[in-house]
Motif scaffolding. Structure first.
Motif, short mmCIF file in Angstrom:
data_model
loop_
_atom_site.label_atom_id
_atom_site.label_comp_id
_atom_site.label_asym_id
_atom_site.label_seq_id
_atom_site.Cartn_x
_atom_site.Cartn_y
_atom_site.Cartn_z
N MET A 1 10.08 0.51 26.94
CA MET A 1 8.90 1.38 26.95
C MET A 1 9.02 2.57 26.01
SD MET A 1 6.44 0.37 28.88
CE MET A 1 6.11 -0.81 30.14
N GLY A 2 10.23 2.88 25.52
CA GLY A 2 10.42 4.04 24.66
C GLY A 2 11.38 5.03 25.28
N PHE A 3 12.04 5.81 24.42
CA PHE A 3 13.10 6.67 24.94
C PHE A 3 12.58 7.78 25.84
CE2 PHE A 3 12.37 8.65 20.67
CZ PHE A 3 11.95 9.89 21.07
N ASN A 4 11.26 8.08 25.79
CA ASN A 4 10.72 9.16 26.62
C ASN A 4 10.41 8.72 28.03
OD1 ASN A 4 10.64 11.65 25.27
ND2 ASN A 4 9.15 10.79 23.83
N GLU A 5 10.63 7.44 28.34
CA GLU A 5 10.29 7.00 29.70
C GLU A 5 11.30 7.52 30.70
OE1 GLU A 5 8.19 3.19 31.58
OE2 GLU A 5 9.84 2.78 30.20
N MET A 6 12.48 7.91 30.25
CA MET A 6 13.47 8.48 31.17
C MET A 6 13.01 9.86 31.59
SD MET A 6 17.05 7.30 29.37
CE MET A 6 16.62 8.05 27.81
N GLY A 7 12.93 10.06 32.91
CA GLY A 7 12.46 11.35 33.42
C GLY A 7 11.02 11.25 33.83
N ASN A 8 10.65 11.95 34.88
CA ASN A 8 9.31 11.84 35.42
C ASN A 8 8.31 12.78 34.76
OD1 ASN A 8 10.13 9.90 37.34
ND2 ASN A 8 10.86 11.51 38.73
N ASN A 9 8.81 13.74 33.99
CA ASN A 9 7.92 14.74 33.41
C ASN A 9 7.74 14.53 31.92
OD1 ASN A 9 10.54 15.40 32.74
ND2 ASN A 9 10.16 17.62 32.78
N ARG A 10 7.76 13.30 31.47
CA ARG A 10 7.66 13.02 30.04
C ARG A 10 6.33 13.51 29.46
NH1 ARG A 10 6.93 6.40 30.31
NH2 ARG A 10 5.19 6.41 31.78
N GLU A 11 5.27 13.55 30.28
CA GLU A 11 3.98 14.01 29.78
C GLU A 11 3.99 15.49 29.43
OE1 GLU A 11 0.91 13.02 32.50
OE2 GLU A 11 1.26 10.86 32.41
N ASP A 12 4.97 16.23 29.96
CA ASP A 12 5.04 17.66 29.71
C ASP A 12 6.06 18.02 28.63
OD1 ASP A 12 3.18 18.27 31.80
OD2 ASP A 12 4.79 17.92 33.25
N LYS A 13 6.80 17.04 28.14
CA LYS A 13 7.86 17.33 27.16
C LYS A 13 7.28 17.52 25.76
CE LYS A 13 11.67 14.92 29.51
NZ LYS A 13 12.64 13.82 29.41
N PHE A 14 7.76 18.54 25.10
CA PHE A 14 7.32 18.81 23.73
C PHE A 14 7.73 17.67 22.80
CE2 PHE A 14 8.07 20.83 19.53
CZ PHE A 14 6.75 21.19 19.26
N LEU A 15 8.91 17.10 23.04
CA LEU A 15 9.36 15.99 22.20
C LEU A 15 8.45 14.77 22.34
CD1 LEU A 15 13.28 16.06 22.50
CD2 LEU A 15 11.87 16.61 20.50
N SER A 16 7.91 14.57 23.53
CA SER A 16 6.96 13.46 23.72
C SER A 16 5.72 13.67 22.87
CB SER A 16 6.57 13.35 25.19
OG SER A 16 7.66 13.02 26.00
N LYS A 17 5.23 14.90 22.85
CA LYS A 17 4.04 15.22 22.05
C LYS A 17 4.33 15.03 20.57
CE LYS A 17 2.64 18.60 25.55
NZ LYS A 17 2.41 20.02 25.85
N CYS A 18 5.52 15.45 20.15
CA CYS A 18 5.89 15.29 18.73
C CYS A 18 6.02 13.81 18.37
CB CYS A 18 7.20 16.02 18.44
SG CYS A 18 7.08 17.81 18.50
N ALA A 19 6.65 13.04 19.27
CA ALA A 19 6.81 11.61 19.00
C ALA A 19 5.46 10.94 18.86
CB ALA A 19 7.62 10.96 20.12
N TYR A 20 4.52 11.30 19.73
CA TYR A 20 3.18 10.74 19.64
C TYR A 20 2.49 11.15 18.34
CZ TYR A 20 -1.86 10.41 20.32
OH TYR A 20 -3.20 10.16 20.14
N GLY A 21 2.64 12.39 17.94
CA GLY A 21 1.92 12.90 16.78
C GLY A 21 2.45 12.47 15.44
N LEU A 22 3.71 12.07 15.36
CA LEU A 22 4.34 11.78 14.07
C LEU A 22 3.60 10.73 13.24
CD1 LEU A 22 8.15 11.93 14.92
CD2 LEU A 22 7.03 13.10 13.01
N ALA A 23 3.08 9.70 13.89
CA ALA A 23 2.42 8.63 13.14
C ALA A 23 1.20 9.12 12.38
CB ALA A 23 2.02 7.48 14.08
N ASP A 24 0.63 10.25 12.81
CA ASP A 24 -0.55 10.73 12.11
C ASP A 24 -0.20 11.47 10.82
OD1 ASP A 24 -3.27 10.25 12.38
OD2 ASP A 24 -3.69 12.34 12.87
N ILE A 25 1.10 11.59 10.51
CA ILE A 25 1.47 11.96 9.14
C ILE A 25 0.96 10.87 8.20
CG2 ILE A 25 3.43 12.21 7.55
CD1 ILE A 25 4.92 13.63 9.76
N TYR A 26 1.05 9.62 8.66
CA TYR A 26 0.46 8.50 7.91
C TYR A 26 -1.06 8.54 7.97
CZ TYR A 26 -0.99 3.61 7.14
OH TYR A 26 -1.62 2.46 6.71
#
Length: 494
Positions: A1-26
């Motif tokens: 599912m992805g490395f951010n699935e570990m931990g229950n608060n992944r929706e609040d992690k800044f790294l999760s937001k960055c990981a999601y946003g990176l593709a929009d550099i493309y």
């Protein structure tokens, strides 16, 4: 599912937001390179007429009319252990990098017909690669997060990365393409960005997650009809109008920037175009951060309502500075203001898009974010293709001479004046339309909460009774009478 699935608060992690946003550099960068330099590459480096060069992106968009709806439907019908959307993002990472590189090859074809056919085909291949990545990517957030404010936060970070991609795409080519008649320099730029795009898309794949859901059962042969039924939603219609007008205004700025700086200001050389693009894109990056902070405290359409009027004033002010030797510092200040306004459009649009699948679900009873995303991506590319075509036709109409351009000579005075008028008034008109559509858009957070609650009622997850006020909101947001909602036929019959 992805490395951010570990931990229950992944929706609040800044790294999760960055990981999601990176593709929009493309997503944010690819079309900046194309809208800024592809027509220039064809006209100044290869000697193609602007009228012909401008129609190539439109051919790609006609192709998109087939591929985007089909891709959206394929995504909604796919089951994968990675999640359907992340599966196609993974596949698309390689395809998109290769097709972007091929777009900038110098085929050495001398005949006009052969050259035109080759680059039209390359553009179609690139558009297909873009579709494979961006259709599932645009539909990913609704299947990651349900909370309205958290979606807005993720969308805000995404637009920061999109702006960063635009900065890279706007600056790196201007540094490398010191001679805009040298085709090999464009290919060097393409190599650099192909690698960047591959890496960021893969990082998004590994850093995101996706809730598993049952694939749509409707036969794929009905995909075209089903895709266009998303336009039944009143909110989606207005969203598309905002999308077309807002992003179209940006496309005309980037598409005409080289012509404006080179032929009107005579300021392409000496690094001044790089400086101007740097200021413009830095302002977009700054504006993205600023509006991402403001938006959760106001509404998702507020950035457009505040950003576009200011940008319109700065754009009109350029009329008084559009001549060789004009004070360049003042032009840079106005460019910074314009860049801030351009950021407003991206921040609002992608935040609103994440909510359109919920409105569609209330209308149809089918969860199909891939289809909604596919049609939004299709419209976005149609807008880019139309802007390139209109720019090419308009340049031809005002007497732009590609032979003078390939010989590094300036255009006639009348042509220079025409470029200025195009650069100013078309974006201003489109921004005015975007403001009108944003005012009319019927959904903020209170309305969204009502829509989500009604979906839960329809699913049997909420036994509360709907009020007359909530019924009115549901009807206003969807454009349907309350008793006609949650009907599968709304998705299957156009």
């Amino acid at each position: 599912m992805g490395f951010n699935e570990m931990g229950n608060n992944r929706e609040d992690k800044f790294l999760s937001k960055c990981a999601y946003g990176l593709a929009d550099i493309y997503g944010g960068g690819a079309f900046v390179v194309i809208s800024t330099f592809f027509t220039v590459f064809l006209t100044k480096a290869l000697g193609m007429s602007p009228a012909l060069a401008g129609t190539i992106p439109l051919i790609g968009k006609v192709w998109d009319a087939i591929t985007d709806p089909i891709m959206g439907n394929i995504v909604d019908r796919t089951s994968s252990k990675f999640g359907a959307k992340r599966f196609y993002i993974l596949i698309g990472s390689i395809i998109s990098a290769i097709t972007f590189l091929m777009l900038w090859m110098n085929a050495g074809i001398e005949s006009v017909g052969g050259q035109y056919t080759f680059y039209a085909l390359m553009y179609m291949l690139f558009s297909t690669g873009f579709t494979i990545v961006m259709v599932p990517y645009n539909g990913l957030l609704p299947d990651m997060i349900d909370d309205y404010n958290k979606r807005g936060s993720f969308s805000g970070i995404r637009t920061v990365f999109s702006s960063f991609g635009a900065i890279l795409a706007g600056l790196v080519p201007t540094i490398i393409i010191t001679d805009n008649t040298n085709a090999s320099l464009y290919f060097t730029v393409a190599i650099i960005f192909s690698v960047i795009f591959l890496v960021v898309i893969l990082l998004t794949f590994f850093g995101t997650w996706e809730k598993q859901k049952e694939p749509v059962k409707v036969p794929l042969r009905k995909s075209l009809v089903q895709s266009f039924t998303v336009y039944k939603s009143f909110s989606f219609k207005l969203f598309i109008c905002i999308f077309l007008a807002g992003q179209g205004a940006a496309d005309f700025v980037t598409g005409l920037a080289v012509y404006y700086v080179d032929d009107v200001l005579n300021a392409y050389s000496g690094g001044r175009f790089t400086i101007m693009m740097g200021v413009l894109l830095l302002a977009q990056f700054t504006g993205t951060i600023l509006f991402s902070i403001i938006m959760p405290k106001t509404s998702k359409k507020f950035p457009i309502l505040i950003g576009f009027p200011v940008r319109m004033i700065a754009t009109v002010a350029l009329l008084f500075l559009s001549y060789e030797g004009a004070p360049f510092v003042i032009i840079l200040v106005l460019s910074f203001i314009i860049g801030l306004g351009m950021a407003a459009s991206s921040v609002s649009i992608y935040a609103i898009l994440s909510d359109m699948a919920d409105v569609d679900e209330l209308i149809t009873s089918i969860r199909r974010p891939g289809t909604v995303s596919g049609m939004a991506t299709f419209i976005r590319k149609i807008a880019t293709g139309l802007s390139s075509t209109i720019i090419g036709i308009c340049l031809a109409m005002i007497g732009y001479d590609e032979n003078l351009a390939s010989q590094k000579l300036r255009q006639a005075a009348g042509t220079q004046m025409g470029i200025t008028q195009l650069y100013v008034w078309i974006p201003v008109a489109l921004m005015a339309l975007a403001i009108v559509f944003a005012v009319l858009f019927p959904m903020n957070k209170p309305e969204y909460d009502i829509i989500k609650k009604e979906i839960m009622r329809r699913r049997g997850e909420d036994d509360s009774k709907i009020t007359s006020k909530e019924i009115a909101v549901c009807e206003k947001v969807t454009g349907f009478k309350y008793d006609k909602l949650w009907n599968e036929d709304n998705a299957l019959k156009f």
